[in-house]
Design an enzyme around this catalytic site. Structure first.
Site, PDB file in Angstrom:
ATOM      1  CD  GLN A  98      -2.695  -1.281   2.552  1.00  0.00           C
ATOM      2  OE1 GLN A  98      -2.855  -2.357   3.086  1.00  0.00           O
ATOM      3  NE2 GLN A  98      -3.230  -0.170   3.042  1.00  0.00           N
ATOM      4  NE  ARG A 134     -13.446  -0.300   4.337  1.00  0.00           N
ATOM      5  CZ  ARG A 134     -14.033  -0.747   3.242  1.00  0.00           C
ATOM      6  NH1 ARG A 134     -14.095  -2.035   3.000  1.00  0.00           N
ATOM      7  NH2 ARG A 134     -14.578   0.092   2.397  1.00  0.00           N
ATOM      8  CB  CYS A 135      -9.566   0.807  11.919  1.00  0.00           C
ATOM      9  SG  CYS A 135      -8.968   1.656  13.394  1.00  0.00           S
ATOM     10  CD  GLU A 173      -8.978   3.656   7.391  1.00  0.00           C
ATOM     11  OE1 GLU A 173      -8.017   2.918   7.228  1.00  0.00           O
ATOM     12  OE2 GLU A 173      -8.878   4.799   7.857  1.00  0.00           O
TER      13      GLU A 173
END
Lengths: 168, 790
Positions: free
Chosen positions: B223, B373-374, B743
């Site tokens: 990423q 996803r946070c 998120e």
């Protein structure tokens, strides 16, 4: 101890000498370089490798290439020629049915068989129908919409709106 | 909801244009890392430890090397010769690439087998014989600091226990005073369990080292390709891999969610092997390896307390955290933030007193502490504050919606300084919750619930009104390994008015190829369909810190707008030259400059760009391109109001989500369709830990659900039909007023679901349930409480 097999993939016959242990998904991805079919797990849980074998959706990581000898395989690459789109591909694009795209080919191949067997499925039938295919990105709402759209298109019905709906 | 300033043909901000990237994905033409095949490529497989904690007595590679097609077996001792057996983590701890003497968790990498094909590499792996001397592992973080606990990291000089760090925020003494004097204090213990991102594509790479050019091309599931290149150069510069000799390519990524931020041992071994043998080496982990060894998320044990008046005015909160980091601190947080942005946990409420502290410990579990996803531990914090808000409502017998309305920070109080030091940029919490309540007919639901309770039926309503903190981050505080967390955009417009733009971020499904084009279309009036977006190649893209923590729109999206504005300034000069007027006499509308009072005299952006190459003013630099590195002045603070309604079977305790309403406020919305898609996906990833997912270990250190057979990723059947909407409160400091959204739903959904289930079960005196809330857990709790006789 290799074995000669012939598998027809997307209408084209492929003959190869393969080890009996070769998985069908590896035959598709590596022997004939059709990389649209993906591998997402090692337990036949995720469905990213779903293809059609003699018209029936199967997880191609779960069977051996030699089991597909003499049979017909359809993959995402065979859905429509060139830049044309099959109804299910159009459905996914128009309804934002994909994010990262990794589960998408398997999800679409599963949906193709689902719609062939049940041309006008309810939302619940769609949800159960794709429950062997995991998507980590979309939350499934728009995959359901994509399949409903493709169903309408294949039936020749009026196409549902593809505008996102919001609580106002 | 959204007013567009551009026409649909231009497709700027606010248009739900269909995604540009979809064409290749739906045709099976995506290019993921396992699709890459290079001439002479070798395959790598990894031998892993069956034990959680053991001495390695011997590694016998003889049989493996005898397998035809096996080229090499690499062990920690081999890497030690090059000082590559350990590597730094993002949090400046150290992690083994391959062990030389001790394994620290089950499934840890022990040796790598290199072979001519995938199957042969697996054969070789099966033939490697490792002798272990198992030791009793430390699995319970609560016992990590006991006197008889084994010292897990004797390799760290001066380390005498398993404590990693202590962190705190807020005012301890003031908080103690408020708590001691408050009418009401509520308290719960909660565990935010260890979970795994389980993106459908696992991790992998192709390391391609060219001995002739002394050049490494690294295709990998990352990423953050630029940061990886810098790390490779810092670690391997001494063997000649200096930064210009390293190219990192992040091809199409099959989902990231934070799991593709860290550097895993497999990547490093593949590079080392390619460097030594001079051939490309592919490593693709399988799903079980992915679940068992790649970075986990969460695993915070929280003691949460809230103090309030008897009327329900929140006065203070106090959170104490025990963080289980596994055997090394390999969290993916900004350097100065060991608990990430956990201090956002004072929530959406107006009070001025809080204290938070955290202690991290080592255990014999895999390392990690990534997002799922946070953004940086926000989910843990939000779960604590939103659970405690409901807990307070239950304690004083007040409706949890009313309690929230009475405590919300008011719209006019922004920018608002939180008790832990954040400056919330903007928000309208009352409007969000009101919209959600109206949409779901909240008052009718409460009446229905009262009726059902009379009949012994279990129905619950749960609310979560959360504040997120994203867009890391301002360079004065935010860096990763010293590199400031700006991000970048470079726009190059060709003579015919079509453009290419490149970014330091990397989409993993978020739709950057579409939304970035829309931002540039908004600013320059060039149709989005004629703006090509490129990311993920360090040789071509400007430097950036990558995509995670909902930071791409707040940082790189802002950079795109700023770079486009530089070009618009240049366009104004060229238009003035072409129209022979002064710059001040020109007016901009999307796609053209015209003369004030004489709109028939105008030049389109395409005419202006063409002139930049064919007829530019003397003294002006020719061409039409711009770069911007955007350093955000503050973080952005998206928010949401979620309401969940559940029905629970009072025999089987199966929980059915009847409805779930999500009202998000992510500021101005670039593409409503894509934002909605992000919300849907984030909600399912909020449902997952609330009801299904947890990585479970036994006392001997075995992972009990390390395959996708029993690590329960929700399917379309578990996932309900999500209903979404928005309030729009623009960020005052972001160039286009956007805040980031990817998120928020994963952060906001778990407490809404948990609150709904606890609400249903509160008739039995239940005040808290640990997530994931399964039918078994409900049955067990009721059984233990003596409510059930069977």
């Amino acid at each position: 101890m290799k074995k000669q097999i012939t598998i027809t993939v997307n209408g084209e016959a492929h003959t190869a000498e393969v080890e009996p242990r070769l998985l069908l998904v590896h035959f598709i991805r590596e022997n004939i370089s059709l990389t649209g079919t993906h591998i997402g797990c090692d337990t036949s849980s995720c469905g990213a490798c779903t293809i059609l074998l003699n018209g029936k959706s199967v997880k191609s990581c779960t069977i051996l290439a030699i089991q597909a000898d003499g049979k017909e395989v359809s993959t995402v690459e065979g859905l429509a020629p060139g830049a044309e789109l099959h109804a299910i591909q159009e459905g996914f694009k128009e309804n934002h049915g994909l994010h990262c795209g990794f589960c998408t080919p398997g999800m679409m191949m599963r949906a193709v068989e689902l719609l062939e067997k049940n041309p006008n499925p309810t939302e619940e039938e769609i949800r159960w129908g794709i429950s062997g295919n995991l998507c980590r990105c979309t939350g499934y709402n728009n995959i359901v919409k994509a399949i409903q759209y493709a169903g309408a298109k294949m039936r020749g019905d009026e196409l549902p709106s593809t505008e996102p709906e919001f609580i106002q | 909801m959204i007013k567009c300033k551009t026409s649909k043909a231009i497709g700027g901000v606010g248009h739900s244009i269909k995604r540009k990237e979809d064409a290749r994905f739906i045709k099976g033409k995506g290019n993921y890392v396992d699709d890459i095949k290079l001439p002479g490529m070798l395959y790598m497989d990894i031998v892993r430890s069956p034990y959680a904690y053991a001495k390695i007595k011997n590694i016998n590679t003889e049989a493996a090397l005898a397998v035809p097609g096996v080229i090499a077996v690499v062990t920690g001792k081999d890497l030690e010769k090059y000082n590559l057996h350990w590597m730094p983590t993002l949090m400046s701890d150290t992690q083994m690439v391959l062990p030389t003497d001790t394994v620290m968790y089950q499934s840890q990498e022990v040796a790598a087998v290199i072979a001519t094909d995938r199957y042969t590499a697996r054969d070789g792996k099966e033939a490697v014989i490792v002798e272990y001397e198992p030791m009793k592992p430390l699995m319970d973080p609560h016992k990590a600091l006991d006197e008889d606990a084994p010292l897990l990291r004797p390799d760290k000089e001066g380390k005498t226990d398993n404590h990693i760090w202590h962190w705190e925020a807020g005012d301890r003494e003031k908080t103690e005073k408020v708590f001691s004097e408050a009418d009401v204090v509520v308290k719960e213990q909660m565990h935010i369990p260890r979970i795994h991102v389980a993106s459908i594509e696992t991790c992998g790479c192709v390391a391609d080292y060219d001995k002739v050019d002394n050049h490494l091309t690294m295709y990998m599931t990352t990423q953050a390709p630029h940061a990886i290149r810098t790390v490779i150069a810092l670690v391997a510069g001494h063997v000649g891999l200096t930064e210009e000799k390293v190219r990192v390519i992040s091809p199409d990524i099959g989902g990231g969610f934070g799991g593709k931020v860290p550097v895993y041992p497999g990547y490093v071994i593949a590079i080392a092997v390619s460097f030594l043998v001079g051939k490309p080496v592919k490593w693709i982990e399988d799903r079980s390896e992915n679940l068992q060894a790649d970075s986990f998320a969460r695993d915070y044990h929280i003691t949460a307390e809230m103090a309030a008046t008897k009327e329900g005015k929140i006065l203070a909160t106090r959170f104490k955290v025990l963080a289980d980091h596994g055997y090394t601190d390999a969290s993916a947080n900004p350097s100065k933030f060991p608990t990430g942005l956990f201090s956002i946990g004072t929530g959406s409420y107006d009070y001025d007193t809080a204290f938070m502290e955290a202690d991290a410990v080592y255990t014999n579990k895999p390392p990690g502490g990534v997002a799922y996803r946070c953004s940086f531990r926000v989910t843990e914090a939000v779960h604590a504050i939103e659970r405690m808000t409901d807990r307070l409502a239950l304690e004083i017998g007040k409706d949890p919606a009313q309690l929230r309305f009475d405590n919300f920070i008011k719209k006019e109080q922004f920018p608002w300084k939180s008790p832990t030091g954040w400056e919330y940029d903007s928000g309208d919490y009352h409007a969000g919750l009101k919209l959600a309540m109206d949409a779901i007919n909240y008052n009718d639901l409460r009446l229905e619930q009262a009726e059902k309770r009379k009949k012994g039926e279990l129905m619950g309503i749960g609310i979560s009104t959360f504040t997120e903190i994203v867009g890391a981050g301002p360079s004065k505080d935010f860096d990763i390994l010293g590199i400031k967390m700006f991000d970048s955009a470079e726009i190059r417009v060709h003579p015919t008015g079509k453009a290419i733009a490149r970014f330091g971020t990397k989409s993993q499904g978020q739709g950057h190829e579409t939304t970035y084009a829309q931002i540039i279309a908004e600013e320059l009036g060039i149709p989005a369909e004629h703006i090509q977006i490129e990311e993920g190649d360090t040789d071509t893209a400007p430097y950036g810190l990558g995509t995670y923590a909902s930071r791409s729109t707040p940082t790189a999206g802002a950079a795109a707008a700023m770079a486009a504005r530089k070009l618009r300034d240049k366009a104004r000069k060229i238009a003035a030259h072409l129209l022979e007027v002064s710059e001040d006499d020109l007016e901009w509308e999307p796609g053209k400059f015209s003369v004030k009072g004489a709109p028939e005299k105008s030049k389109t952006i395409q005419e202006i760009v063409f002139a930049a190459y064919t007829n530019h003013p003397q003294g002006m630099e020719a061409g039409f391109e711009a770069t911007h590195y955007y350093d955000p002045p503050n973080l952005t603070f998206p928010s949401g109001a979620y309401i969940c309604v559940v029905d629970i079977d009072n025999e089987t305790f199966e929980v059915k989500i009847r409805r779930f309403i999500a009202i998000d406020d992510c500021g101005n919305i670039i593409n409503p369709m894509i934002v909605q898609g992000q919300v849907h996906g984030g909600l399912t990833q909020g449902l997952a830990p609330a009801m299904y997912e947890e990585l479970i270990y036994d006392e001997a250190g075995n992972i009990l659900n390390g395959t996708m057979m029993d690590y329960l990723v929700p399917t379309a059947v578990e996932s309900p039909n999500w209903e979404t909407g928005h309030t729009v409160t623009p960020s005052p400091h972001h160039p286009i007023g956007a805040k980031g959204v990817g998120e928020s739903p994963t952060v906001g959904a778990p407490p809404a679901i948990a609150n709904a289930i606890v609400d249903a079960l509160s008739i039995y005196g239940i005040t808290h349930m640990e997530i994931p809330i399964t039918p078994y857990k409900i049955w067990k709790k009721l059984k233990d409480m003596g409510v059930l006789d069977k």
